[in-house]
Design a protein around this motif. Structure first.
Motif, PDB file in Angstrom:
ATOM      1  N   THR A 119      59.545 -35.516 -11.225  1.00  0.00           N
ATOM      2  CA  THR A 119      60.262 -35.287 -10.037  1.00  0.00           C
ATOM      3  C   THR A 119      61.299 -36.190  -9.515  1.00  0.00           C
ATOM      4  OG1 THR A 119      58.358 -35.369  -8.746  1.00  0.00           O
ATOM      5  CG2 THR A 119      59.008 -33.115  -9.096  1.00  0.00           C
ATOM      6  N   GLY A 120      61.031 -37.436 -10.098  1.00  0.00           N
ATOM      7  CA  GLY A 120      61.907 -38.484  -9.923  1.00  0.00           C
ATOM      8  C   GLY A 120      61.345 -39.492  -8.940  1.00  0.00           C
ATOM      9  N   LYS A 121      60.250 -39.477  -8.628  1.00  0.00           N
ATOM     10  CA  LYS A 121      59.392 -40.482  -7.582  1.00  0.00           C
ATOM     11  C   LYS A 121      59.604 -41.859  -7.996  1.00  0.00           C
ATOM     12  CE  LYS A 121      55.480 -38.605  -8.178  1.00  0.00           C
ATOM     13  NZ  LYS A 121      55.814 -37.527  -9.377  1.00  0.00           N
ATOM     14  N   THR A 122      59.331 -42.018  -9.301  1.00  0.00           N
ATOM     15  CA  THR A 122      59.387 -43.501  -9.957  1.00  0.00           C
ATOM     16  C   THR A 122      60.931 -43.859  -9.833  1.00  0.00           C
ATOM     17  OG1 THR A 122      57.473 -43.231 -11.200  1.00  0.00           O
ATOM     18  CG2 THR A 122      59.007 -45.009 -11.727  1.00  0.00           C
ATOM     19  N   PHE A 123      61.674 -43.059 -10.361  1.00  0.00           N
ATOM     20  CA  PHE A 123      63.333 -43.301 -10.320  1.00  0.00           C
ATOM     21  C   PHE A 123      63.791 -43.689  -8.906  1.00  0.00           C
ATOM     22  CE2 PHE A 123      67.637 -42.271 -10.016  1.00  0.00           C
ATOM     23  CZ  PHE A 123      68.151 -42.944 -10.979  1.00  0.00           C
ATOM     24  N   THR A 124      63.351 -42.778  -7.940  1.00  0.00           N
ATOM     25  CA  THR A 124      63.748 -43.078  -6.733  1.00  0.00           C
ATOM     26  C   THR A 124      63.222 -44.305  -5.990  1.00  0.00           C
ATOM     27  OG1 THR A 124      63.834 -40.699  -6.257  1.00  0.00           O
ATOM     28  CG2 THR A 124      64.119 -41.674  -4.249  1.00  0.00           C
ATOM     29  N   SER A 125      62.020 -44.727  -6.145  1.00  0.00           N
ATOM     30  CA  SER A 125      61.526 -45.922  -5.694  1.00  0.00           C
ATOM     31  C   SER A 125      62.296 -47.070  -6.468  1.00  0.00           C
ATOM     32  CB  SER A 125      60.157 -45.799  -5.488  1.00  0.00           C
ATOM     33  OG  SER A 125      59.508 -45.308  -6.690  1.00  0.00           O
ATOM     34  N   SER A 126      62.292 -46.961  -7.699  1.00  0.00           N
ATOM     35  CA  SER A 126      63.030 -48.181  -8.379  1.00  0.00           C
ATOM     36  C   SER A 126      64.231 -48.195  -7.924  1.00  0.00           C
ATOM     37  CB  SER A 126      62.969 -47.767  -9.976  1.00  0.00           C
ATOM     38  OG  SER A 126      61.688 -47.620 -10.352  1.00  0.00           O
ATOM     39  N   CYS A 127      65.083 -47.571  -7.650  1.00  0.00           N
ATOM     40  CA  CYS A 127      66.427 -47.424  -7.217  1.00  0.00           C
ATOM     41  C   CYS A 127      66.554 -48.288  -5.938  1.00  0.00           C
ATOM     42  CB  CYS A 127      67.041 -46.080  -6.743  1.00  0.00           C
ATOM     43  SG  CYS A 127      67.790 -45.187  -8.184  1.00  0.00           S
ATOM     44  N   ILE A 128      65.337 -48.062  -4.882  1.00  0.00           N
ATOM     45  CA  ILE A 128      65.379 -48.498  -3.609  1.00  0.00           C
ATOM     46  C   ILE A 128      64.885 -50.169  -3.857  1.00  0.00           C
ATOM     47  CG2 ILE A 128      63.836 -48.918  -1.473  1.00  0.00           C
ATOM     48  CD1 ILE A 128      63.545 -45.849  -1.777  1.00  0.00           C
ATOM     49  N   ALA A 129      64.075 -50.329  -4.934  1.00  0.00           N
ATOM     50  CA  ALA A 129      63.359 -51.744  -5.243  1.00  0.00           C
ATOM     51  C   ALA A 129      64.734 -52.621  -6.048  1.00  0.00           C
ATOM     52  CB  ALA A 129      62.256 -51.449  -6.163  1.00  0.00           C
ATOM     53  N   ASN A 130      65.366 -51.917  -6.812  1.00  0.00           N
ATOM     54  CA  ASN A 130      66.508 -52.671  -7.463  1.00  0.00           C
ATOM     55  C   ASN A 130      67.775 -53.025  -6.319  1.00  0.00           C
ATOM     56  OD1 ASN A 130      66.084 -53.230 -10.125  1.00  0.00           O
ATOM     57  ND2 ASN A 130      66.100 -51.012 -10.605  1.00  0.00           N
ATOM     58  N   TYR A 131      68.080 -52.272  -5.485  1.00  0.00           N
ATOM     59  CA  TYR A 131      68.839 -52.253  -4.360  1.00  0.00           C
ATOM     60  C   TYR A 131      68.363 -53.599  -3.533  1.00  0.00           C
ATOM     61  CZ  TYR A 131      71.967 -51.513  -0.245  1.00  0.00           C
ATOM     62  OH  TYR A 131      72.979 -51.512   0.511  1.00  0.00           O
ATOM     63  N   LEU A 132      67.273 -53.418  -3.114  1.00  0.00           N
ATOM     64  CA  LEU A 132      66.739 -54.523  -2.228  1.00  0.00           C
ATOM     65  C   LEU A 132      66.741 -56.072  -3.073  1.00  0.00           C
ATOM     66  CD1 LEU A 132      65.644 -52.615  -0.506  1.00  0.00           C
ATOM     67  CD2 LEU A 132      63.617 -53.648  -0.042  1.00  0.00           C
ATOM     68  N   MET A 133      66.477 -56.052  -4.296  1.00  0.00           N
ATOM     69  CA  MET A 133      66.425 -57.192  -4.970  1.00  0.00           C
ATOM     70  C   MET A 133      67.908 -57.915  -5.124  1.00  0.00           C
ATOM     71  SD  MET A 133      63.405 -57.171  -7.920  1.00  0.00           S
ATOM     72  CE  MET A 133      63.348 -55.620  -8.643  1.00  0.00           C
ATOM     73  N   ASP A 134      68.919 -56.875  -5.352  1.00  0.00           N
ATOM     74  CA  ASP A 134      70.217 -57.253  -5.289  1.00  0.00           C
ATOM     75  C   ASP A 134      70.572 -57.832  -4.169  1.00  0.00           C
ATOM     76  OD1 ASP A 134      70.325 -56.060  -7.833  1.00  0.00           O
ATOM     77  OD2 ASP A 134      71.467 -54.371  -7.182  1.00  0.00           O
ATOM     78  N   ASN A 135      69.959 -57.365  -2.970  1.00  0.00           N
ATOM     79  CA  ASN A 135      70.360 -58.008  -1.712  1.00  0.00           C
ATOM     80  C   ASN A 135      69.477 -59.134  -1.310  1.00  0.00           C
ATOM     81  OD1 ASN A 135      73.015 -56.185  -0.511  1.00  0.00           O
ATOM     82  ND2 ASN A 135      71.741 -54.795  -1.703  1.00  0.00           N
ATOM     83  N   GLY A 136      69.041 -59.502  -2.233  1.00  0.00           N
ATOM     84  CA  GLY A 136      68.198 -60.918  -1.628  1.00  0.00           C
ATOM     85  C   GLY A 136      66.751 -60.747  -1.117  1.00  0.00           C
ATOM     86  N   LYS A 137      66.367 -59.438  -1.216  1.00  0.00           N
ATOM     87  CA  LYS A 137      65.061 -59.397  -0.753  1.00  0.00           C
ATOM     88  C   LYS A 137      64.001 -59.434  -2.163  1.00  0.00           C
ATOM     89  CE  LYS A 137      65.937 -57.938   3.548  1.00  0.00           C
ATOM     90  NZ  LYS A 137      65.520 -58.685   4.469  1.00  0.00           N
ATOM     91  N   THR A 138      62.732 -59.783  -1.598  1.00  0.00           N
ATOM     92  CA  THR A 138      61.630 -59.911  -2.684  1.00  0.00           C
ATOM     93  C   THR A 138      60.789 -58.647  -2.841  1.00  0.00           C
ATOM     94  OG1 THR A 138      60.090 -61.009  -1.053  1.00  0.00           O
ATOM     95  CG2 THR A 138      61.255 -62.484  -2.450  1.00  0.00           C
ATOM     96  N   VAL A 139      60.873 -58.208  -3.965  1.00  0.00           N
ATOM     97  CA  VAL A 139      59.986 -56.775  -4.264  1.00  0.00           C
ATOM     98  C   VAL A 139      59.129 -57.133  -5.205  1.00  0.00           C
ATOM     99  CG1 VAL A 139      60.283 -54.606  -4.880  1.00  0.00           C
ATOM    100  CG2 VAL A 139      62.145 -55.604  -3.757  1.00  0.00           C
ATOM    101  N   LEU A 140      57.694 -56.782  -4.957  1.00  0.00           N
ATOM    102  CA  LEU A 140      56.624 -56.538  -5.777  1.00  0.00           C
ATOM    103  C   LEU A 140      56.366 -55.138  -6.167  1.00  0.00           C
ATOM    104  CD1 LEU A 140      54.397 -58.318  -7.303  1.00  0.00           C
ATOM    105  CD2 LEU A 140      52.878 -57.949  -5.270  1.00  0.00           C
ATOM    106  N   VAL A 141      56.425 -54.703  -7.337  1.00  0.00           N
ATOM    107  CA  VAL A 141      56.217 -53.345  -8.149  1.00  0.00           C
ATOM    108  C   VAL A 141      55.054 -53.415  -8.832  1.00  0.00           C
ATOM    109  CG1 VAL A 141      57.249 -51.721  -9.460  1.00  0.00           C
ATOM    110  CG2 VAL A 141      58.859 -53.365  -8.263  1.00  0.00           C
TER     111      VAL A 141
END
Ligand SMILES: Nc1ncnc2c1ncn2[C@@H]1O[C@H](COP(=O)(O)OP(=O)(O)OP(=O)(O)O)[C@@H](O)[C@H]1O
Ligand SMILES: [Mg+2]
Length: 255
Positions: A119-141
């Motif tokens: 249903t796109g759960k991993t896709f959606t959360s990965s979009c959020i994670a990538n957006y945050l990393m592009d904007n200087g935030k640290t993300v642990l997946v």
């Protein structure tokens, strides 16, 4: 000979009483001084830019460190808002959420994405994670199943370090929570992970095929209750997108 400011064109003034004991070569440099403060402003700007660059380097290094220990694959890296093909309400919500986390350092609400397979759960959360990393935030997946395997083997001694990253990162993503076999070990590690993040009071995204009730049955109420306090619960009810992809590939194949 007169000198002018190369930036605003104002003439320099001549300093007349330079002490004679100063060597000629230095006196020459002191003779004409600017009336404007263009040079000062430019020097300050350069200094600020150097500091900004240093800060960016520190942030990039941090992001890289988190990326290195994150369980990230190429599919994750391709999952970005600009690659969205469906434009559904979940992705729109996810974009608003990601912006909010970037703009508001005190925002600490997380999300539990619940839904069937594909249903796109991993896709959606990965979009959020990538957006945050592009904007200087640290993300642990973390993919929960892989995390358990690694903690069992190569990370056994490094578990405390990993939990330290869990505590400190700007966003924690736990993908496929509850997808693994139910063991004492899984329950214990799940609690440690969720509780560590809970105590850090920072946002967390969890994706799962299970309902909150099933999560409680699998992992105890202590986990469910923490998730409910920290996160919005979003039930994704789109179709299985893997079927779309399979159909498309088939049409391409026979075209
Ligand atoms: N909005 C989207 N735009 C483009 N591709 C998408 C989108 N949503 C999902 N997909 C693709 O559909 C497939 C299934 O999505 P995803 O892996 O996120 O499902 P899932 O809900 O995590 O499934 P599971 O519960 O089995 O882990 C993937 O190949 C993914 O890249
Ligand atoms: Mg998934």
């Amino acid at each position: 000979m007169t000198k002018v400011c190369p930036y605003c064109g104002k003439k320099y003034y001549e300093v007349k009483n330079i002490p004679l004991w100063i060597p000629e070569s230095i006196r020459e440099n002191m003779r004409f001084q600017p009336k404007c403060n263009c040079l000062k402003i430019i020097e300050e700007e350069k200094l600020k830019e150097r500091e900004r660059r240093k800060e960016r380097e520190i942030i990039n290094k941090k992001i890289k460190r988190y990326r290195d220990i994150s369980l990230i694959d190429t599919k994750f890296l391709r999952s970005r808002f600009e690659n969205d093909r469906y434009g559904d309400k979940y992705l729109k919500f996810a974009k608003r959420y990601a912006k909010r986390v970037v703009e508001d350092n005190n925002f600490n609400r997380g999300i539990v994405f619940i839904g069937d397979s594909g249903t796109g759960k991993t896709f959606t959360s990965s979009c959020i994670a990538n957006y945050l990393m592009d904007n200087g935030k640290t993300v642990l997946v973390i993919n929960f199943g892989l995390y358990l395997n690694r903690v069992k083997r190569e990370w056994a001694e490094a578990e405390n370090d990993i939990l330290n990253f869990v505590k400190l990162c700007d966003l924690l993503v736990i993908d496929d929570f509850g997808g693994e076999r139910n063991t004492e070990f899984a329950i214990e590690k799940a609690f440690l992970l969720i509780d560590t993040r809970y105590r850090s009071e920072k946002p967390m995204i969890v994706t799962t095929n299970l309902s909150l009730y099933q999560l409680e049955r699998k992992f105890t109420n202590r986990i469910r209750s923490r998730l409910e306090e920290m996160c919005y619960t979003i039930k994704i009810d789109t179709k299985d997108r893997r079927k779309d992809i399979a159909n498309e590939n088939f049409y391409k194949f026979i075209a």
